[in-house]
Design a protein around this motif. Structure first.
Motif, PDB file in Angstrom:
ATOM      1  N   ARG A 252      84.430   6.845 -19.056  1.00 51.83           N
ATOM      2  CA  ARG A 252      83.640   8.056 -19.284  1.00 51.83           C
ATOM      3  C   ARG A 252      84.411   9.308 -18.899  1.00 51.83           C
ATOM      4  O   ARG A 252      83.982  10.417 -19.167  1.00 51.83           O
ATOM      5  CB  ARG A 252      82.338   7.979 -18.499  1.00 51.83           C
ATOM      6  N   SER A 253      85.572   9.135 -18.226  1.00 50.02           N
ATOM      7  CA  SER A 253      86.341  10.311 -17.857  1.00 50.02           C
ATOM      8  C   SER A 253      87.159  10.834 -19.030  1.00 50.02           C
ATOM      9  O   SER A 253      87.816  11.860 -18.922  1.00 50.02           O
ATOM     10  CB  SER A 253      87.260   9.997 -16.680  1.00 50.02           C
ATOM     11  N   LEU A 254      87.092  10.150 -20.146  1.00 54.74           N
ATOM     12  CA  LEU A 254      87.759  10.650 -21.351  1.00 54.74           C
ATOM     13  C   LEU A 254      86.825  11.660 -22.025  1.00 54.74           C
ATOM     14  O   LEU A 254      85.661  11.352 -22.253  1.00 54.74           O
ATOM     15  CB  LEU A 254      88.031   9.475 -22.297  1.00 54.74           C
ATOM     16  N   PRO A 255      87.325  12.857 -22.300  1.00 52.97           N
ATOM     17  CA  PRO A 255      86.430  13.823 -22.961  1.00 52.97           C
ATOM     18  C   PRO A 255      86.017  13.345 -24.349  1.00 52.97           C
ATOM     19  O   PRO A 255      86.814  12.745 -25.060  1.00 52.97           O
ATOM     20  CB  PRO A 255      87.276  15.096 -23.037  1.00 52.97           C
ATOM     21  N   GLN A 256      84.784  13.622 -24.703  1.00 48.77           N
ATOM     22  CA  GLN A 256      84.313  13.289 -26.047  1.00 48.77           C
ATOM     23  C   GLN A 256      84.628  14.407 -27.029  1.00 48.77           C
ATOM     24  O   GLN A 256      84.642  14.210 -28.231  1.00 48.77           O
ATOM     25  CB  GLN A 256      82.791  13.044 -26.029  1.00 48.77           C
ATOM     26  N   HIS A 257      84.841  15.582 -26.469  1.00 53.15           N
ATOM     27  CA  HIS A 257      85.126  16.746 -27.322  1.00 53.15           C
ATOM     28  C   HIS A 257      86.172  17.626 -26.629  1.00 53.15           C
ATOM     29  O   HIS A 257      85.939  18.112 -25.530  1.00 53.15           O
ATOM     30  CB  HIS A 257      83.824  17.525 -27.562  1.00 53.15           C
ATOM     31  N   VAL A 258      87.304  17.783 -27.277  1.00 51.18           N
ATOM     32  CA  VAL A 258      88.366  18.653 -26.759  1.00 51.18           C
ATOM     33  C   VAL A 258      88.465  19.874 -27.669  1.00 51.18           C
ATOM     34  O   VAL A 258      88.492  19.745 -28.900  1.00 51.18           O
ATOM     35  CB  VAL A 258      89.723  17.908 -26.724  1.00 51.18           C
TER      36      VAL A 258
ATOM     37  N   ASN B   2      90.977   7.684 -29.174  1.00 53.62           N
ATOM     38  CA  ASN B   2      89.519   7.589 -29.343  1.00 53.62           C
ATOM     39  C   ASN B   2      88.756   8.774 -28.777  1.00 53.62           C
ATOM     40  O   ASN B   2      87.700   8.614 -28.148  1.00 53.62           O
ATOM     41  CB  ASN B   2      88.965   6.300 -28.722  1.00 53.62           C
ATOM     42  N   ILE B   3      89.304   9.943 -28.984  1.00 50.80           N
ATOM     43  CA  ILE B   3      88.558  11.169 -28.659  1.00 50.80           C
ATOM     44  C   ILE B   3      87.860  11.576 -29.965  1.00 50.80           C
ATOM     45  O   ILE B   3      88.523  11.862 -30.948  1.00 50.80           O
ATOM     46  CB  ILE B   3      89.522  12.280 -28.178  1.00 50.80           C
ATOM     47  N   PRO B   4      86.536  11.542 -30.001  1.00 52.49           N
ATOM     48  CA  PRO B   4      85.864  11.662 -31.299  1.00 52.49           C
ATOM     49  C   PRO B   4      85.695  13.079 -31.871  1.00 52.49           C
ATOM     50  O   PRO B   4      85.406  13.217 -33.055  1.00 52.49           O
ATOM     51  CB  PRO B   4      84.496  11.018 -31.061  1.00 52.49           C
TER      52      PRO B   4
ATOM     53  N   PRO C  28      78.499  17.131 -29.657  1.00 47.33           N
ATOM     54  CA  PRO C  28      78.479  17.475 -28.227  1.00 47.33           C
ATOM     55  C   PRO C  28      79.244  18.771 -27.963  1.00 47.33           C
ATOM     56  O   PRO C  28      80.155  19.115 -28.716  1.00 47.33           O
ATOM     57  CB  PRO C  28      79.207  16.288 -27.577  1.00 47.33           C
ATOM     58  N   GLU C  29      78.874  19.468 -26.898  1.00 50.91           N
ATOM     59  CA  GLU C  29      79.624  20.672 -26.521  1.00 50.91           C
ATOM     60  C   GLU C  29      80.990  20.236 -25.986  1.00 50.91           C
ATOM     61  O   GLU C  29      81.147  19.098 -25.524  1.00 50.91           O
ATOM     62  CB  GLU C  29      78.836  21.455 -25.464  1.00 50.91           C
ATOM     63  N   PRO C  30      82.002  21.111 -26.058  1.00 50.56           N
ATOM     64  CA  PRO C  30      83.329  20.695 -25.571  1.00 50.56           C
ATOM     65  C   PRO C  30      83.280  20.297 -24.090  1.00 50.56           C
ATOM     66  O   PRO C  30      82.672  20.983 -23.278  1.00 50.56           O
ATOM     67  CB  PRO C  30      84.191  21.947 -25.761  1.00 50.56           C
ATOM     68  N   ASP C  31      83.911  19.173 -23.775  1.00 45.09           N
ATOM     69  CA  ASP C  31      84.043  18.766 -22.375  1.00 45.09           C
ATOM     70  C   ASP C  31      85.256  19.439 -21.754  1.00 45.09           C
ATOM     71  O   ASP C  31      85.266  19.778 -20.580  1.00 45.09           O
ATOM     72  CB  ASP C  31      84.248  17.244 -22.297  1.00 45.09           C
ATOM     73  N   LEU C  32      86.292  19.591 -22.571  1.00 46.85           N
ATOM     74  CA  LEU C  32      87.566  20.118 -22.075  1.00 46.85           C
ATOM     75  C   LEU C  32      88.087  21.183 -23.024  1.00 46.85           C
ATOM     76  O   LEU C  32      88.140  20.974 -24.247  1.00 46.85           O
ATOM     77  CB  LEU C  32      88.582  18.963 -21.998  1.00 46.85           C
ATOM     78  N   LEU C  33      88.431  22.351 -22.459  1.00 44.88           N
ATOM     79  CA  LEU C  33      89.105  23.396 -23.240  1.00 44.88           C
ATOM     80  C   LEU C  33      90.541  23.498 -22.743  1.00 44.88           C
ATOM     81  O   LEU C  33      90.775  23.679 -21.544  1.00 44.88           O
ATOM     82  CB  LEU C  33      88.434  24.762 -23.060  1.00 44.88           C
TER      83      LEU C  33
ATOM     84  N   ALA D  11      79.912  26.993 -22.024  1.00 49.58           N
ATOM     85  CA  ALA D  11      79.203  27.346 -20.777  1.00 49.58           C
ATOM     86  C   ALA D  11      79.512  26.372 -19.634  1.00 49.58           C
ATOM     87  O   ALA D  11      79.653  26.785 -18.488  1.00 49.58           O
ATOM     88  CB  ALA D  11      77.700  27.421 -21.035  1.00 49.58           C
ATOM     89  N   TYR D  12      79.627  25.068 -19.930  1.00 51.00           N
ATOM     90  CA  TYR D  12      79.891  24.083 -18.878  1.00 51.00           C
ATOM     91  C   TYR D  12      81.145  23.246 -19.135  1.00 51.00           C
ATOM     92  O   TYR D  12      81.303  22.145 -18.609  1.00 51.00           O
ATOM     93  CB  TYR D  12      78.668  23.198 -18.636  1.00 51.00           C
ATOM     94  N   THR D  13      82.053  23.810 -19.925  1.00 52.53           N
ATOM     95  CA  THR D  13      83.294  23.110 -20.259  1.00 52.53           C
ATOM     96  C   THR D  13      84.301  23.227 -19.114  1.00 52.53           C
ATOM     97  O   THR D  13      84.353  24.258 -18.437  1.00 52.53           O
ATOM     98  CB  THR D  13      83.873  23.744 -21.542  1.00 52.53           C
ATOM     99  N   GLU D  14      85.110  22.195 -18.919  1.00 46.20           N
ATOM    100  CA  GLU D  14      86.222  22.260 -17.955  1.00 46.20           C
ATOM    101  C   GLU D  14      87.405  22.946 -18.634  1.00 46.20           C
ATOM    102  O   GLU D  14      87.741  22.631 -19.777  1.00 46.20           O
ATOM    103  CB  GLU D  14      86.637  20.845 -17.530  1.00 46.20           C
TER     104      GLU D  14
END
Ligand code: IPE
Ligand code: IPE
Ligand code: MG
Length: 254
Positions: free
Chosen positions: A10-16, A56-58, A182-187, A205-208
Motif C-alpha cells: 500500500r506504500s506504492l502510490p496509486q496516482h503520481v 503497477n502504478i495505475p 483517485p487524487e494524486p498520492d505523490l507529486l 490538498a493532501y498529496t505528498e
C-alpha cells in the motif's frame, strides 16, 4: 474515501503527478537550443509511462503545458505544440498496445483544430484500456479547473432547481478534471523549483510532495525509485494524529 499508506504494497502510490521542469536548463547546459531539452523531455515521458506500467502504478498525470506557458516566446510555444502534435501522431498506437488510456486535461478552446482532432482520435482509440490512466495536462491551470468546475456545478444546481446556497465542496469536486479517479498520492517536481505553478491546486490538498534538483531530461528510473522510496516512508495523517494512524484508525470518510 481516502486511505493512509505507510507499509507494504500500500506504500506504492496509486496516482503520481509530475511537474516536468528543467528542459530549458538541461539544453542550456549542453549548449543546445531549448527545444532540444523539450525533445529529450518527451523521450523521458515515454520512459516514465513504461516505468508506471512496469511498477503497477495505475494513474499518472503529467504537466506538459500550463495556462501561463503562453507567455513564452511565440517560437517556443509553436515548437512545443509541434512536439505535442508529433507525440500524439507517433505514440497513440504504442500507448494503445501497452494498455494505456490517454486523456488530455486542460482548456481545449485555445488549441488548434488539428491538435484537437488528434486528441479526440487518441482518446477514443485508448478509451477502453485499463493498465495505466495517463493524464496529460495541456493548457491546464488549477485556477481554470476550479473556475470551470464551479460553473458546471452552478449549472447543475440550477437545472435541478436548487438554491445556490446548497453548493458544497463535493458539487465542485465532481466537475474537476480527474474527478473520476483517485487524487494524486505523490507529486514530483523536477528542476529544483519548489512551487505548484498553478498545477492541480485543488486535487493536491493532501498529496505528498517530492522536490528534486534533477532536471526532467535526466529523470530516469532510478530517480523515480528514489521518489517512491521517499513516499513509502511518509506517514499520511489526513488531519489525524500519528498514534491514530499507527492504531489503524486511518481511513477518512467524508
Ligand atoms: C519544462 O521545462 C517544460 C515546460 C514548461 C513546457 P522548462 O522549459 O520550464 O525548463 P526550464 O525551467 O526553463 O529549465
Ligand atoms: C511548470 O513549469 C509548467 C510545466 C512543467 C508544464 P514552468 O517552468 O512553466 O514553471 P514556472 O513558470 O517556473 O513556475
Ligand atoms: Mg521551467
Amino acid at each position: 474515501m481516502m486511505a493512509a499508506y505507510g507499509s507494504g504494497a500500500r506504500s506504492l502510490p496509486q496516482h503520481v503527478a509530475v511537474i516536468m521542469d528543467g528542459n530549458g536548463r538541461w539544453a542550456y547546459r549542453q549548449h543546445l537550443p531549448r527545444v532540444a531539452g523539450h525533445r529529450r523531455g518527451a523521450e523521458v515521458v515515454r520512459e516514465m509511462v513504461q516505468s508506471c506500467v512496469d511498477l503497477n502504478i495505475p494513474h499518472l498525470t503529467l504537466f506538459a503545458f500550463s495556462t501561463e506557458n503562453w507567455r513564452r516566446p511565440p517560437l517556443e510555444v509553436r515548437l512545443l505544440m509541434n512536439l505535442f502534435r508529433l507525440l500524439l501522431k507517433r505514440e497513440a498506437r504504442k500507448l494503445h498496445e501497452n494498455g494505456v488510456r490517454l486523456r488530455i486535461i486542460g482548456d481545449r478552446s485555445a488549441l488548434e483544430r488539428d491538435i484537437l482532432q488528434l486528441i479526440e482520435e487518441a482518446e477514443s482509440l485508448t478509451q477502453n484500456n485499463t493498465r495505466l490512466q495517463l493524464n496529460l495536462a495541456v493548457n491546464y491551470g488549477g485556477r481554470w479547473d476550479i473556475a470551470q468546475a464551479t460553473r458546471a456545478a452552478i449549472a447543475a444546481l440550477q437545472s435541478a432547481d436548487l438554491n445556490l446556497q446548497e453548493l458544497d465542496e463535493q458539487d465542485i469536486a465532481r466537475h474537476l478534471s480527474l474527478a473520476d479517479g483517485p487524487e494524486p498520492d505523490l507529486l514530483i517536481r523536477t528542476g529544483g523549483e519548489e512551487r505548484i505553478s498553478n498545477f492541480l491546486i485543488w486535487q493536491l490538498a493532501y498529496t505528498e510532495f517530492y522536490f528534486t534538483d534533477t532536471l526532467w531530461p535526466d529523470f530516469d528510473r532510478a530517480s523515480l525509485e528514489h521518489a517512491l522510496h521517499s513516499f513509502a516512508h511518509r506517514q499520511r495523517r489526513f488531519g489525524r494524529t500519528g498514534d491514530q494512524v499507527l492504531e489503524g484508525d486511518c481511513s477518512v470518510s467524508d
